[in-house]
Design a protein around this motif. Structure first.
Motif, PDB file in Angstrom:
ATOM      1  N   ASP A 175       0.943  -1.049   0.213  1.00  0.00           N
ATOM      2  CA  ASP A 175       0.029   0.235   0.033  1.00  0.00           C
ATOM      3  C   ASP A 175       0.467   1.212  -0.065  1.00  0.00           C
ATOM      4  OD1 ASP A 175      -2.233   1.787   0.570  1.00  0.00           O
ATOM      5  OD2 ASP A 175      -2.390   1.597   1.792  1.00  0.00           O
ATOM      6  N   ALA A 176       2.155   1.198   0.775  1.00  0.00           N
ATOM      7  CA  ALA A 176       2.831   2.043   0.722  1.00  0.00           C
ATOM      8  C   ALA A 176       4.449   2.097  -0.120  1.00  0.00           C
ATOM      9  CB  ALA A 176       3.202   2.966   2.304  1.00  0.00           C
ATOM     10  N   ALA A 191      12.284   3.222   3.021  1.00  0.00           N
ATOM     11  CA  ALA A 191      12.922   3.371   4.686  1.00  0.00           C
ATOM     12  C   ALA A 191      13.897   2.038   4.457  1.00  0.00           C
ATOM     13  CB  ALA A 191      11.688   3.213   5.014  1.00  0.00           C
ATOM     14  N   GLY A 229      17.211   3.117   3.411  1.00  0.00           N
ATOM     15  CA  GLY A 229      18.256   3.793   4.254  1.00  0.00           C
ATOM     16  C   GLY A 229      18.814   2.976   5.195  1.00  0.00           C
ATOM     17  N   GLU A 234      -0.276   0.043   8.050  1.00  0.00           N
ATOM     18  CA  GLU A 234       1.720  -0.213   7.141  1.00  0.00           C
ATOM     19  C   GLU A 234       2.514   1.124   6.836  1.00  0.00           C
ATOM     20  OE1 GLU A 234       2.327  -1.237   3.070  1.00  0.00           O
ATOM     21  OE2 GLU A 234       0.196  -2.196   3.135  1.00  0.00           O
ATOM     22  N   PHE A 235       1.484   1.855   6.948  1.00  0.00           N
ATOM     23  CA  PHE A 235       2.475   3.887   7.077  1.00  0.00           C
ATOM     24  C   PHE A 235       3.256   3.909   7.524  1.00  0.00           C
ATOM     25  CE2 PHE A 235       2.439   8.560   6.554  1.00  0.00           C
ATOM     26  CZ  PHE A 235       2.620   8.739   5.238  1.00  0.00           C
ATOM     27  N   TRP A 274       5.989   2.113   8.103  1.00  0.00           N
ATOM     28  CA  TRP A 274       7.388   2.660   7.140  1.00  0.00           C
ATOM     29  C   TRP A 274       7.484   3.735   7.241  1.00  0.00           C
ATOM     30  CZ3 TRP A 274       8.884  -2.108   6.429  1.00  0.00           C
ATOM     31  CH2 TRP A 274       7.614  -3.244   6.079  1.00  0.00           C
ATOM     32  N   VAL A 275       6.790   4.796   8.004  1.00  0.00           N
ATOM     33  CA  VAL A 275       7.573   6.180   7.957  1.00  0.00           C
ATOM     34  C   VAL A 275       8.377   5.449   9.912  1.00  0.00           C
ATOM     35  CG1 VAL A 275       6.947   8.147   9.226  1.00  0.00           C
ATOM     36  CG2 VAL A 275       5.383   6.943   7.663  1.00  0.00           C
ATOM     37  N   VAL A 317      10.375   3.173  10.214  1.00  0.00           N
ATOM     38  CA  VAL A 317      11.253   2.715   9.169  1.00  0.00           C
ATOM     39  C   VAL A 317      12.555   3.489   9.238  1.00  0.00           C
ATOM     40  CG1 VAL A 317      12.608   0.935   8.361  1.00  0.00           C
ATOM     41  CG2 VAL A 317      10.497   0.508   9.554  1.00  0.00           C
ATOM     42  N   LEU A 318      11.541   4.668   8.630  1.00  0.00           N
ATOM     43  CA  LEU A 318      12.303   5.911   7.848  1.00  0.00           C
ATOM     44  C   LEU A 318      13.115   6.882   8.303  1.00  0.00           C
ATOM     45  CD1 LEU A 318      12.573   6.749   4.473  1.00  0.00           C
ATOM     46  CD2 LEU A 318      10.848   8.209   5.223  1.00  0.00           C
ATOM     47  N   VAL A 342      14.461   4.980  12.084  1.00  0.00           N
ATOM     48  CA  VAL A 342      15.512   3.625  11.936  1.00  0.00           C
ATOM     49  C   VAL A 342      16.813   4.136  11.178  1.00  0.00           C
ATOM     50  CG1 VAL A 342      16.203   1.244  10.879  1.00  0.00           C
ATOM     51  CG2 VAL A 342      14.264   1.355  12.516  1.00  0.00           C
ATOM     52  N   GLY A 343      16.082   4.657  10.309  1.00  0.00           N
ATOM     53  CA  GLY A 343      17.066   5.273   8.640  1.00  0.00           C
ATOM     54  C   GLY A 343      17.908   6.635   8.981  1.00  0.00           C
ATOM     55  N   THR A 388      -2.272   3.887   4.210  1.00  0.00           N
ATOM     56  CA  THR A 388      -2.077   5.465   3.555  1.00  0.00           C
ATOM     57  C   THR A 388      -3.348   6.325   3.087  1.00  0.00           C
ATOM     58  OG1 THR A 388      -0.671   4.480   2.263  1.00  0.00           O
ATOM     59  CG2 THR A 388      -0.534   6.682   2.079  1.00  0.00           C
TER      60      THR A 388
END
Lengths: 321, 202, 213
Positions: free
Chosen positions: A108-109, A116, A119, C64-65, C68-69, C71-72, C75-76, C141
């Motif tokens: 979905d994203a 992500a 990175g 999900e969104f 990943w945010v 992680v970004l 973590v990232g 999302t």
């Protein structure tokens, strides 16, 4: 049952791509770089124009002794190559290669997932740089971190521009919404994305973190054998991922002038290969950027460009809707 | 300066153009290289010309030439004459692990006993075997190529010039002599004619 | 979200729930190790595990969104920034016993108190409500975006103004420092003296970067 089989097949396909494509790109780099410098490159391994050079290299790496420096932080030192490599494998799963369902796993994203996880790969370099107990490695790690911080932002902004244009964060969704005139519309964002991606992969001319004439090989100085090979594999897998991603986001992925249904994957492959060639081409053509030039390029050039692209995307999006 | 980024494009163009051109790589073990005419590969010895004057050994900057000899007495050429002595070469060796290929020995040899040969494939696994003894140096001699032809319009070699000069001189002298002889003959004939004429007048 | 119906019992957990619990335990363990380990860089890396664990929890909750945010950003970027900062210090390989502070008991107290507040808030907010994981994803999302820009626009904008203020502040600070001491960028007393180019040129940039967080 057939569901499980399909999943297994997909994962297998992604894995094969992950193992084969980096080698193909590495071999292409050997040959293209050689010819761009008026040389022949590898000619012996495998018989015909040295096609098996990287296989031979792999065998050589596998035979080498696995050395961990006495002063190193053993566990982190040994874990680092895996951390550097795995994210690229994960990213490959989310990249669509053809219309419809031709993707490892539709997310979905997707855009966020891909950026992500990419990175995270840099964490491997940082761990390697710190755990090696070596000044050059530490400097390499520092430079890696500085570079990542500087270049991740323009990359994200450029990707966000495409997501805005498509109105979705899903990679197949972006491709479904794609029209040919997106290419000129998003061209600035595409250039920023590709450049920032190169910097994130530490490819020349952005290879300050591994600048061999200054700090030996940066964070990977102390590595040898298979672990070193894993780092190299990570770099080339990164090229595959970056090129595929740029093709999907900015060049329309499987869209092409003709043969949209059956030949979609071929278009995708073609675009990826052309971009990979450009990556190699840039490496041969340009000298390494100095650290301050690197930072200046990111903060004073790429980020404003990416922001301008977002503004342009927003304006046009409002106008056409 | 022009358009910004034109320099970057030029850089890309250079590499792309190079890619389409032929490579310059020498594929040596598969293809023998084309060597320059006066390539300095190895030094050959033409030992019949060597007089054991030791000039080469003394001039060698690396002291890599080893020469041993002994004296022999030669019986007199004519009966009652004095005995002559001459040097006989026992050993002539060049240590190519020391040689720096400066070519001074070849330059200084007054009797043309040393020559450059273009052969270069004499690598060894033992450094001692790089000392080439007399027989080996002799064998290299057979690989010495003909001296390359002179460039068009080049100055003549000194010896040929000298020989030419001598030949010219000789030819000139002969011509002069022939001329004189002819003149003498003509004069003789003229006298004869005149006497004949005088005889007729008388 | 529906109230805990009879169909959901605590004694018959589903696979997702078991996974959620296990990942939660791992996350908690990693977090505890983060604050107790004597090796500075290990602490940062355990923090990666903890933050990653939270991302997995989000995923299990179909957000999900957000995952990943997480992680970004964390973590990232945040951990990378943290490691970058640690590398600029004298962090040794191995234990650094002098890193322990005398305030540890006070810190523990504060940590426990804030944890108690958070747990109480969450428990109070959700009580026995149950997220239906089988239906339409409630953390997709689209849903997140909709709720963010419909119900939570004001906090969102307030936050962005706050970040903008931090950004401007960072720029002002780094500029004034440059005027006062022409070579004030060099950080004194750094063990691993980094390459002057690297450290000096990235200093203000990373500050700016922090501002954007």
């Amino acid at each position: 049952m057939s569901d499980t089989l399909a999943i297994v097949l997909r994962v297998l396909a992604v894995f094969v791509v992950f193992l084969v494509f980096p080698l193909v790109i590495g071999q292409t780099e050997h040959k293209v770089m050689a010819h761009m410098q008026g040389r022949l490159g590898p000619m012996y391994a495998g018989g015909f124009h040295g096609w098996a050079q990287l296989v031979a290299d792999g065998v050589k790496f596998a035979q080498k002794e696995d050395i961990v420096p006495a002063g190193a932080d053993r566990k982190i030192f040994q874990l680092a190559p895996a951390i550097a490599l795995l994210p690229y494998l994960l990213v490959l799963i989310a990249i669509p290669v053809g219309p419809g369902n031709a993707v490892g796993q539709a997310l979905d994203a997707g855009v966020f997932f891909v950026l992500a996880v990419m990175g995270v790969g840099v964490l491997g370099s940082l761990m390697a740089g710190w755990a090696s107990a070596n000044k050059f490695s530490l400097l390499g790690g520092l430079r890696t971190a500085a570079q990542l911080l500087a270049y991740e932002l323009p990359m994200l902004l450029a990707a966000a521009s495409v997501a805005m244009a498509a109105g979705t964060l899903s990679l197949p969704g972006i491709l479904d919404a794609f029209h040919w005139w997106w290419v000129p519309w998003q061209i600035v964002g595409g250039l920023v994305f590709f450049t920032a991606g190169l910097a994130e992969l530490q490819r020349p001319p952005f290879d300050m973190p591994v600048a061999d004439s200054e700090i030996i090989f940066g964070a990977y100085t102390e590595y040898t054998g298979l672990r070193f090979a894993l780092f190299l594999l990570a770099e080339y897998a990164g090229i595959v991922v970056l090129c595929a991603l740029t093709a999907v986001l900015f060049l329309g992925g499987w869209h092409g002038p003709f043969g949209a249904d059956g030949l979609g994957w071929l278009w995708m492959l073609l675009k990826t290969v052309v971009l990979a060639f450009v990556v190699i081409w840039l490496r041969v053509s340009y000298p390494r950027l100095r650290e301050d030039q690197l930072q200046k390029l990111a903060w004073t050039c790429l980020i404003p460009l990416a922001l301008a692209q977002i503004a342009l995307t927003g304006v046009i999006k409002v106008v056409i809707s | 300066m022009g358009i910004p980024g034109s320099g970057l494009a030029k850089g890309l163009a250079v590499t792309l153009r190079t890619m389409t051109k032929r490579t310059v790589t020498e594929q040596y073990p598969d293809v023998q290289p084309e060597l320059a005419p006066r390539t300095r590969g190895v030094i050959g010895l033409f030992e019949e010309n060597c007089t054991v004057c030791m000039l080469c050994a003394r001039e060698c900057p690396d002291w890599c030439i080893y020469i041993d000899s002994h004296k022999e007495t030669v019986p007199p050429a004519a009966p009652g004459g004095r005995e002559r002595s001459r040097n006989v070469l026992d050993r002539f060796a060049i240590d190519f692990s020391l040689c720096m290929y400066c070519g001074i020995c070849i330059e200084v040899c007054p009797f043309d006993a040393l020559f450059w040969s273009p052969e270069f494939e004499y690598a060894e696994t033992d450094i001692h075997e790089l000392t080439h003894e007399r027989d080996k140096l002799r064998e290299w001699m057979w690989t010495v190529p003909e001296p390359p032809a002179l460039d068009p319009g080049a100055e003549q070699p000194k010896e040929i010039g000298a020989a030419q000069k001598a030949a010219d001189k000789l030819a000139a002298q002969q011509a002069k002599e022939a001329e004189e002889a002819r003149q003498a003959a003509a004069e003789q004939a003229g006298t004869d004619q005149r006497t004949k004429d005088a005889g007729e007048e008388a | 979200m529906t109230l805990a119906a009879a169909s959901h019992g605590f004694l018959t957990p589903s696979g997702v729930e078991i996974a959620f619990l296990l990942v939660g335990l791992v996350t908690l363990g990693a977090a505890v190790v983060t604050v107790t380990t004597k090796q500075l860089v290990h602490a940062a890396l355990w923090l990666v595990v903890a933050l990653g664990g939270i991302a997995v929890e989000y995923l299990l909750l179909t957000a999900e969104f957000i995952a990943w945010v997480q992680v970004l950003i964390y973590v990232g970027s945040v951990v990378v920034l943290l490691l970058f900062g640690l590398m600029l210090t004298k962090a040794p390989i191995g234990r650094s016993p002098d890193a322990d502070s005398g305030n540890r008991w006070a810190a523990l107290l504060v940590a426990l108190a804030s944890a108690a507040v958070l747990v109480w808030v969450v428990v109070d907010a959700f009580r026995a409500s149950w997220i239906d994981l089988d239906g339409a994803a409630q953390g997709s999302t689209e849903v997140s975006g909709r709720s963010l820009f419909q119900h939570w626009v004001l906090p969102f904008e307030a936050l962005s103004v706050l970040l903008l203020a931090a950004l401007v502040g960072a720029i002002v600070l780094s500029r004034r420092g440059g005027e006062d001491t022409p070579d004030g960028r060099a950080v004194p007393g750094n063990g691993h003296a980094a390459a002057p180019g690297a450290a000096a040129s990235t200093g203000p940039d990373s500050a700016r970067r922090e501002g954007q967080r």
